[in-house]
Design a protein around this motif. Structure first.
Motif, mmCIF file in Angstrom:
data_model
loop_
_atom_site.group_PDB
_atom_site.id
_atom_site.type_symbol
_atom_site.label_atom_id
_atom_site.label_comp_id
_atom_site.label_asym_id
_atom_site.label_seq_id
_atom_site.Cartn_x
_atom_site.Cartn_y
_atom_site.Cartn_z
ATOM 1 N N LYS A 1 -2.156 -2.549 5.931
ATOM 2 C CA LYS A 1 -0.827 -1.929 5.963
ATOM 3 C C LYS A 1 -0.896 -0.514 5.393
ATOM 4 C CE LYS A 1 2.698 -5.349 5.893
ATOM 5 N NZ LYS A 1 3.850 -5.889 5.269
ATOM 6 N N PRO A 2 -0.003 0.386 5.841
ATOM 7 C CA PRO A 2 -0.017 1.736 5.257
ATOM 8 C C PRO A 2 0.453 1.719 3.810
ATOM 9 C CG PRO A 2 1.812 1.494 6.797
ATOM 10 C CD PRO A 2 1.015 0.230 6.885
ATOM 11 N N ASP A 3 -0.089 2.641 3.013
ATOM 12 C CA ASP A 3 0.329 2.773 1.618
ATOM 13 C C ASP A 3 1.265 3.992 1.556
ATOM 14 O OD1 ASP A 3 0.611 3.542 -0.990
ATOM 15 O OD2 ASP A 3 -1.511 3.327 -1.519
ATOM 16 N N PRO A 4 2.602 3.758 1.473
ATOM 17 C CA PRO A 4 3.554 4.882 1.564
ATOM 18 C C PRO A 4 3.317 5.948 0.491
ATOM 19 C CG PRO A 4 4.714 2.771 1.554
ATOM 20 C CD PRO A 4 3.277 2.468 1.278
ATOM 21 N N GLU A 5 2.920 5.534 -0.712
ATOM 22 C CA GLU A 5 2.719 6.540 -1.772
ATOM 23 C C GLU A 5 1.531 7.431 -1.439
ATOM 24 O OE1 GLU A 5 2.956 5.646 -5.846
ATOM 25 O OE2 GLU A 5 4.739 4.395 -5.651
ATOM 26 N N ASP A 6 0.458 6.797 -0.989
ATOM 27 C CA ASP A 6 -0.736 7.572 -0.638
ATOM 28 C C ASP A 6 -0.415 8.556 0.493
ATOM 29 O OD1 ASP A 6 -3.696 8.089 -0.449
ATOM 30 O OD2 ASP A 6 -3.343 7.251 1.546
ATOM 31 N N LEU A 7 0.295 8.073 1.497
ATOM 32 C CA LEU A 7 0.619 8.941 2.636
ATOM 33 C C LEU A 7 1.536 10.082 2.201
ATOM 34 C CD1 LEU A 7 1.136 6.267 5.446
ATOM 35 C CD2 LEU A 7 -0.786 7.823 5.177
ATOM 36 N N TYR A 8 2.506 9.775 1.364
ATOM 37 C CA TYR A 8 3.446 10.804 0.928
ATOM 38 C C TYR A 8 2.731 11.860 0.075
ATOM 39 C CZ TYR A 8 7.887 12.953 -0.111
ATOM 40 O OH TYR A 8 8.918 13.853 -0.170
ATOM 41 N N VAL B 1 2.347 7.075 12.956
ATOM 42 C CA VAL B 1 1.079 7.766 13.215
ATOM 43 C C VAL B 1 -0.062 6.962 12.593
ATOM 44 C CG1 VAL B 1 -0.263 9.868 12.811
ATOM 45 C CG2 VAL B 1 2.177 10.043 13.294
ATOM 46 N N TRP B 2 0.167 6.485 11.381
ATOM 47 C CA TRP B 2 -0.864 5.696 10.685
ATOM 48 C C TRP B 2 -1.271 4.479 11.539
ATOM 49 C CZ3 TRP B 2 -1.800 0.828 8.974
ATOM 50 C CH2 TRP B 2 -2.804 0.664 8.010
ATOM 51 N N GLU B 3 -0.280 3.809 12.106
ATOM 52 C CA GLU B 3 -0.585 2.611 12.923
ATOM 53 C C GLU B 3 -1.398 2.984 14.166
ATOM 54 O OE1 GLU B 3 3.117 0.658 13.869
ATOM 55 O OE2 GLU B 3 3.484 0.287 11.739
ATOM 56 N N ALA B 4 -0.977 4.064 14.833
ATOM 57 C CA ALA B 4 -1.706 4.480 16.039
ATOM 58 C C ALA B 4 -3.135 4.881 15.667
ATOM 59 C CB ALA B 4 -0.980 5.640 16.710
ATOM 60 N N ALA B 5 -3.270 5.576 14.531
ATOM 61 C CA ALA B 5 -4.611 6.029 14.131
ATOM 62 C C ALA B 5 -5.475 4.834 13.700
ATOM 63 C CB ALA B 5 -4.500 7.054 13.001
ATOM 64 N N ALA B 6 -4.859 3.810 13.135
ATOM 65 C CA ALA B 6 -5.632 2.605 12.756
ATOM 66 C C ALA B 6 -6.269 2.009 14.010
ATOM 67 C CB ALA B 6 -4.717 1.581 12.085
ATOM 68 N N TRP B 7 -5.481 1.982 15.065
ATOM 69 C CA TRP B 7 -5.975 1.461 16.348
ATOM 70 C C TRP B 7 -7.117 2.335 16.886
ATOM 71 C CZ3 TRP B 7 -4.848 4.564 20.777
ATOM 72 C CH2 TRP B 7 -5.261 4.022 21.991
ATOM 73 N N ALA B 8 -6.894 3.667 16.911
ATOM 74 C CA ALA B 8 -7.865 4.578 17.533
ATOM 75 C C ALA B 8 -9.155 4.670 16.705
ATOM 76 C CB ALA B 8 -7.242 5.958 17.699
ATOM 77 N N GLU C 1 2.844 17.500 8.959
ATOM 78 C CA GLU C 1 2.035 16.768 7.976
ATOM 79 C C GLU C 1 1.922 15.294 8.287
ATOM 80 O OE1 GLU C 1 4.920 18.195 7.212
ATOM 81 O OE2 GLU C 1 4.506 19.944 5.972
ATOM 82 N N ALA C 2 2.917 14.754 8.985
ATOM 83 C CA ALA C 2 2.864 13.308 9.252
ATOM 84 C C ALA C 2 1.666 12.982 10.139
ATOM 85 C CB ALA C 2 4.161 12.846 9.911
ATOM 86 N N VAL C 3 1.366 13.878 11.073
ATOM 87 C CA VAL C 3 0.214 13.640 11.948
ATOM 88 C C VAL C 3 -1.071 13.771 11.134
ATOM 89 C CG1 VAL C 3 -0.990 14.370 14.032
ATOM 90 C CG2 VAL C 3 1.484 14.540 13.922
ATOM 91 N N ALA C 4 -1.141 14.837 10.341
ATOM 92 C CA ALA C 4 -2.353 15.040 9.531
ATOM 93 C C ALA C 4 -2.584 13.846 8.604
ATOM 94 C CB ALA C 4 -2.217 16.326 8.720
ATOM 95 N N ALA C 5 -1.566 13.489 7.826
ATOM 96 C CA ALA C 5 -1.739 12.436 6.811
ATOM 97 C C ALA C 5 -1.997 11.077 7.453
ATOM 98 C CB ALA C 5 -0.497 12.374 5.921
ATOM 99 N N GLY C 6 -1.230 10.771 8.490
ATOM 100 C CA GLY C 6 -1.359 9.454 9.127
ATOM 101 C C GLY C 6 -2.735 9.225 9.723
#
Ligand SMILES: Cc1ncc(C[n+]2csc(CCOP(=O)(O)OP(=O)(O)O)c2C)c(N)n1
Ligand SMILES: [Mg+2]
Length: 343
Positions: free
Chosen positions: A2-9, A207-214, A41-46
Motif C-alpha cells: 500500500k502507498p505510505d501517504p506520509e512518505d509520498l507527501y 500514480v503510485w498504484e500505476a507505477a507499482a504495476w509498471a 510532483e504527484a507524478v514524480a513522487a508516485g
C-alpha cells in the motif's frame, strides 16, 4: 503493498519547496537562462517511491522534482543552479542538464531524448543488474518525436525493463498538443505491444498504484510499460512565460503587449493585413484557452495529496521540508559568495 501517504507527501513537499526556492533565485537574477518549473510532483513522487538503488532515471527539461523526490543531496543541486563549480555537474549543466551518479540519473533539454536514454539504462540493467529498472519521463509533446517511437519499438522487441512515463499537460510551449497529435497516446503505446494505463497525474496515490504495476512488471522481466499521466499546467512553459503573465497582471501586460501588437498590425505591410489578422486571432484564441484552463483546472497536486494525511502530519512534514530546503539554499548562496546568513 500500500502507498505510505506520509512518505509520498514528504517527497512532494521537498520537490515543491525546491521549485519555489528556484523560482525565487531566478527572479532575483541569481540563476541565468530559462527556468522550467514543473508543479507535477504527484507524478514524480508516485513513481520514484518505487525505485531502489541501482534503478535509473532518464529525465527531460523538467528534471528537478524527480531528483528531489528521490532524495538527491540538495546542496550540490542548488550550487549547480547557481553555476558554481561544486555543483552537481561542476556548474555547467544548469537545471536542464543534470547528472547524478548516486541516483543513476541524467536529464536533457533535447525533447524526446529521455526515451532512448532510458532504454540505454534499461539495456544496461538487463545485461548487468538483473531486477533493476529504468524510468523515462517525458511530455506528451515529446511523444511525437521519432526517437521516442523508435524507443517504444526496441523496448518492446527486447522486453526492456523500462517504465515510460508521459506527463500530459496538453501543451508543448504554445502549441496545443492535440493540434499536432494523431490518434490516441495509449493506443499508440499498445500498438507496439506495450501495456498502457492512464492515470490522474494530480493524484499521488493513483500514480503510485500505476507505477507499482509498471515497475513490478519491469523488475519481473516482463518488459516495458507505459503510463499516461494527465497533469494540468499550473505554470507557464517557463518562468516569466509572457502568455501566463497576461493572466497574472492583465492590466500591466496588456499595456506592454498592446502597442507592439498594434504597431505590427498597422506598420507598412510586408504581408497583407488579411494575413496578419488571423495570426492575431490565433494569439487571442491561445490566450483564451490558457486563461480558461487556469480558471477551470486548479488541481494543485500538493493540496490534493494533503487530504490523504491528518492536519498534524501535513504541518510537520511541510515544516521539516521547508527548513531543509531553506538551509540548503542559504548554504549554497554562502558557498557561491552570494550572501546568506553563513556569510
Ligand atoms: C528536439 C527539440 N525540439 C524542440 C525543442 C524546444 N522545446 C523545448 S520544450 C518543448 C516542448 C515540449 O513539450 P512537452 O514534451 O509536452 O513537455 P512540457 O514542456 O509540456 O512539459 C520544445 C518544443 C527542444 N528543446 N528539443
Ligand atoms: Mg506538454
Amino acid at each position: 503493498m500500500k502507498p505510505d501517504p506520509e512518505d509520498l507527501y514528504r517527497r512532494m513537499a521537498r520537490a515543491r519547496f525546491c521549485e519555489e526556492a528556484l523560482a525565487d533565485l531566478w527572479e532575483r537574477g541569481l540563476i541565468s537562462g530559462e527556468m522550467h518549473l514543473v508543479v507535477e510532483e504527484a507524478v514524480a513522487a508516485g513513481v520514484v517511491a518505487h525505485l531502489v538503488e541501482g534503478d535509473a532515471m532518464a529525465l527531460d527539461h523538467r528534471s528537478t522534482p524527480p531528483l528531489v523526490a528521490r532524495g538527491i543531496d540538495l546542496l550540490p543541486l542548488f550550487l549547480e543552479m547557481l553555476g558554481h563549480e561544486d555543483g552537481l555537474c561542476g556548474g555547467r549543466g544548469g537545471h536542464m542538464h543534470l547528472f547524478c551518479r548516486e541516483l543513476l540519473s541524467a536529464s536533457s533539454g533535447i525533447v524526446g531524448s529521455s526515451a532512448p536514454l532510458g532504454a540505454g539504462f534499461a539495456v544496461a540493467a538487463q545485461y548487468l543488474k538483473a531486477g533493476r529498472v529504468a524510468v523515462s519521463f517525458f511530455g506528451e509533446g515529446a511523444f511525437n518525436q521519432g526517437m521516442l517511437l523508435e524507443t517504444l519499438n526496441l523496448a518492446a522487441a527486447w522486453r526492456l525493463p523500462l517504465v515510460l512515463v508521459c506527463k500530459d499537460n496538453r501543451w508543448a510551449i504554445t502549441t496545443r498538443s492535440r493540434s499536432v497529435t494523431g490518434g490516441n497516446l495509449l493506443r499508440r503505446a499498445r500498438s507496439f505491444g506495450i501495456p498502457a494505463r492512464r492515470v490522474d497525474g494530480t493524484r499521488v496515490d493513483k500514480v503510485w498504484e500505476a507505477a507499482a504495476w509498471a515497475v513490478g512488471r519491469a523488475r519481473a522481466g516482463r518488459g516495458p510499460s507505459f503510463i499516461l499521466a494527465s497533469c494540468p499546467r499550473m505554470e507557464g512553459h517557463f518562468l516569466g512565460d509572457p502568455l501566463l503573465r497576461v493572466f497574472r497582471e492583465p492590466l500591466r501586460q496588456t499595456m506592454e503587449i498592446g502597442p507592439p501588437l498594434m504597431r505590427a498590425l498597422l506598420s507598412k505591410p510586408v504581408s497583407a493585413a488579411a494575413h496578419r489578422l488571423p495570426r492575431l486571432g490565433a494569439i487571442g484564441r491561445t490566450l483564451t484557452v490558457l486563461g480558461a484552463e487556469r480558471c477551470l483546472l486548479k488541481k494543485d497536486p500538493l493540496r490534493r495529496s494533503a487530504s490523504l494525511l491528518g492536519e498534524e502530519a501535513r504541518r510537520r512534514i511541510e515544516e521539516e521540508a521547508r527548513r531543509e530546503v531553506q538551509e540548503a539554499v542559504e548554504r549554497a548562496l554562502w558557498e557561491a559568495g552570494r550572501g546568506g546568513p553563513h556569510a
